[in-house]
Each structure stands twice: as structure tokens, then as C-alpha cells.
Design an enzyme around this catalytic site. Sequence first.
Site, short mmCIF file in Angstrom:
data_model
loop_
_atom_site.label_atom_id
_atom_site.label_comp_id
_atom_site.label_asym_id
_atom_site.label_seq_id
_atom_site.Cartn_x
_atom_site.Cartn_y
_atom_site.Cartn_z
N ASP A 176 25.79 35.30 19.27
CA ASP A 176 25.51 35.43 20.71
C ASP A 176 24.71 34.25 21.21
O ASP A 176 23.70 33.88 20.61
CB ASP A 176 24.67 36.70 20.96
CG ASP A 176 25.52 37.89 21.36
OD1 ASP A 176 26.63 37.69 21.89
OD2 ASP A 176 25.06 39.02 21.13
N GLU B 73 32.28 46.73 26.37
CA GLU B 73 31.19 47.65 26.02
C GLU B 73 31.03 48.75 27.06
O GLU B 73 30.90 48.49 28.26
CB GLU B 73 29.87 46.85 25.88
CG GLU B 73 28.68 47.75 25.53
CD GLU B 73 27.48 47.01 24.98
OE1 GLU B 73 27.55 45.79 24.74
OE2 GLU B 73 26.43 47.66 24.80
N GLU C 287 28.22 36.53 27.51
CA GLU C 287 28.43 37.68 28.41
C GLU C 287 28.81 37.18 29.80
O GLU C 287 28.24 36.20 30.28
CB GLU C 287 27.14 38.52 28.51
CG GLU C 287 26.77 39.20 27.21
CD GLU C 287 25.52 40.07 27.33
OE1 GLU C 287 25.00 40.25 28.46
OE2 GLU C 287 25.05 40.57 26.30
N LYS D 21 29.48 33.84 21.28
CA LYS D 21 29.85 34.87 22.26
C LYS D 21 28.98 34.72 23.49
O LYS D 21 27.77 34.47 23.37
CB LYS D 21 29.69 36.28 21.65
CG LYS D 21 29.93 37.41 22.67
CD LYS D 21 30.19 38.76 22.02
CE LYS D 21 28.96 39.53 21.63
NZ LYS D 21 28.04 39.86 22.73
N ASP E 251 22.62 39.37 19.97
CA ASP E 251 21.26 39.22 20.50
C ASP E 251 20.56 40.59 20.51
O ASP E 251 19.40 40.70 20.89
CB ASP E 251 21.25 38.55 21.87
CG ASP E 251 22.05 39.29 22.91
OD1 ASP E 251 22.68 40.32 22.57
OD2 ASP E 251 22.05 38.84 24.08
N SER E 252 21.28 41.65 20.05
CA SER E 252 20.62 42.93 19.77
C SER E 252 19.55 42.75 18.69
O SER E 252 18.73 43.64 18.48
CB SER E 252 21.65 43.99 19.35
OG SER E 252 22.49 43.49 18.34
O1 KIV Z 1 24.27 42.04 20.63
C1 KIV Z 1 25.08 42.88 20.20
O2 KIV Z 1 24.86 43.57 19.19
C2 KIV Z 1 26.35 43.02 20.91
C3 KIV Z 1 27.26 44.15 20.50
C4 KIV Z 1 26.72 45.45 20.96
C5 KIV Z 1 28.65 43.95 20.94
O3 KIV Z 1 26.64 42.29 21.79
#
Ligand code: KIV
Length: 271
Positions: A90, A189, A122, A120, A51-52
Site C-alpha cells: 500500500d 471493500e 486507494e 496499491k 496500510d492496515s
Molecule cells: O490495508 C489493508 O489491509 C487493505 C485490505 C483490507 C484490502 O487495504
Amino acid sequence: MSLHSNVRRVTTHVLYAMKLKGEKITMLTAYDYSFARLVDQAGIDVILVGDSASNVMAGYETTLPITLENMIYHAASVVRGTNRALVVVDLPFGTYQGNSKEALVSAIRIMKETGAQAVKLEGGVEITESVERILSAGIPVMGHLGLTPQSIHKFGTYVVRATEQEEADKLKSDAEALSKAGCFALVLEKIPAKLAGEVSEAIIIPTIGIGAGADVNGQVLVLHDMLGITQEFSPRFLRRYHNLQMEIKGAVQNYIEDVRSKEFPNENEQY
Ligand code: KIV
């Protein structure tokens, strides 16, 4: 081996076996077809559609604004560019925290509409019910602890997490809970390297670190950061493998110059 390719795709079982054999797992983010194709062809084990994308692709300050529809668009593009890497997506902020049913519905949409192999989430013990429910539908889940960017407004800053004993103890019990709930791997992280090493020893599933030192089972970086496309972000853990922003700007400046000077196109570049 898939119907469309004779390359064998990395599975969650392969990652588990890598941890047992002491082989390091490699993971990078990707958000589109073209970059995913290059990263996959280079031989990466896991591609994370993070989600980056909210920061890197859309220019938002945090990961909070990105939607499930946005993530599905990015993930489907990435999957079309890959044959070998395990693709993990994510679940974005607000699509799983409400309750485990909502989490399952979001995860099913990702799997059905993108062709990815895993999701994924969190969070720690508070999301184990969702992890179990998603797993009950046959969807592999990766966990994410430490600096979890979807909680940035709770943390207030992007500094290293779990430097105090209380938070370190909570992180250890969260890691155990996620491993017991059935996560196939865990992202750690921006936490102290010693703590990340202890967690990696204590749980059976592979840990993948970003700013978590060397004693984890694999490493992940944001692709645009390690290629030097992003400019402002320079945490200590980030190794830049290229300075692509300079190369891209240089190429664009050359093009502008050539068009303005009428040097492009030349005789061989026309019909
Ligand atoms: O969203 C992302 O890029 C991440 C990584 C930094 C692990 O969760």
C-alpha cells in the site's frame, strides 16, 4: 524462477489468467518476515503489505498515521519471507494524493527499497493520472474502491459503501477508469455483493473482495483478523479461522506459571 529460489513467483499475468479460467485468487495481508514466511509456504497467491499495519502493528485507530518509511520497513521484511506470493504494498496516506510525480516517487521508493512486485492505491478516476505515471515506470498498480479506509474522515463511518444508486454508479465508472488506466487488479471493500458481481463482470482485470460477496475473482482478509489475534473487530464478512489470541494468552500464562513455580527450566533445558 528467481536467482535465489527455484519456486516460480506469481505474477500479475498469472492473476489475469486465473480470472479467465474462473480460478479464485487468494490474498492475505502480512507485515513481517515470520508471518509472511508461513503465509507464503501455505501457498497464498498474493500478500498485501496493507496500510492496515497502522492499526494491526502500530495500534493506531486509522490507517492515516503510517509513513512511507514504516511501510518500507514492513514490506522489506515481508519480501525476505516470501518466494512464491506476489507482494503488493500500500502507498500510505499523503504519499500519492498530491500529484502524480509524488505518487511515482513514492512508488519507486517502495520498489527499490523493498523488492516488492507491485503497489496499491486507494481511489477512482481522481488517481488515474498517478496510476498511469507509476505504470510508465514499469510498476504494476492494484486499485482499491468501496470502503477506502484512508478516506474514513470523509465517510465518517465504516458502514457498507455504495448502497445508494449514485455512489454505485460512481464506483462502476471508477472501476472502468482504473481498469482502462492499466491497473492489474482491483480490491473492492465492503460493498453490496450484487454490485461487486456486476463490476467483476464489466471489467477485464481481476477483482478481489473483502466484504464484497462471492461473485468477485478473489478474496482478501487481514491476517490478524482471520487468525483471531485481533479481538474487537467483528464485521459480518470476517470469518475467523482460528482463535489464536486465546492460544497465545494460554501459552504465555503457562510460561508465567512455570517460571514462578520454578518448573521451567528443568534439567534438560540447561547447560
Ligand atoms: O490495508 C489493508 O489491509 C487493505 C485490505 C483490507 C484490502 O487495504
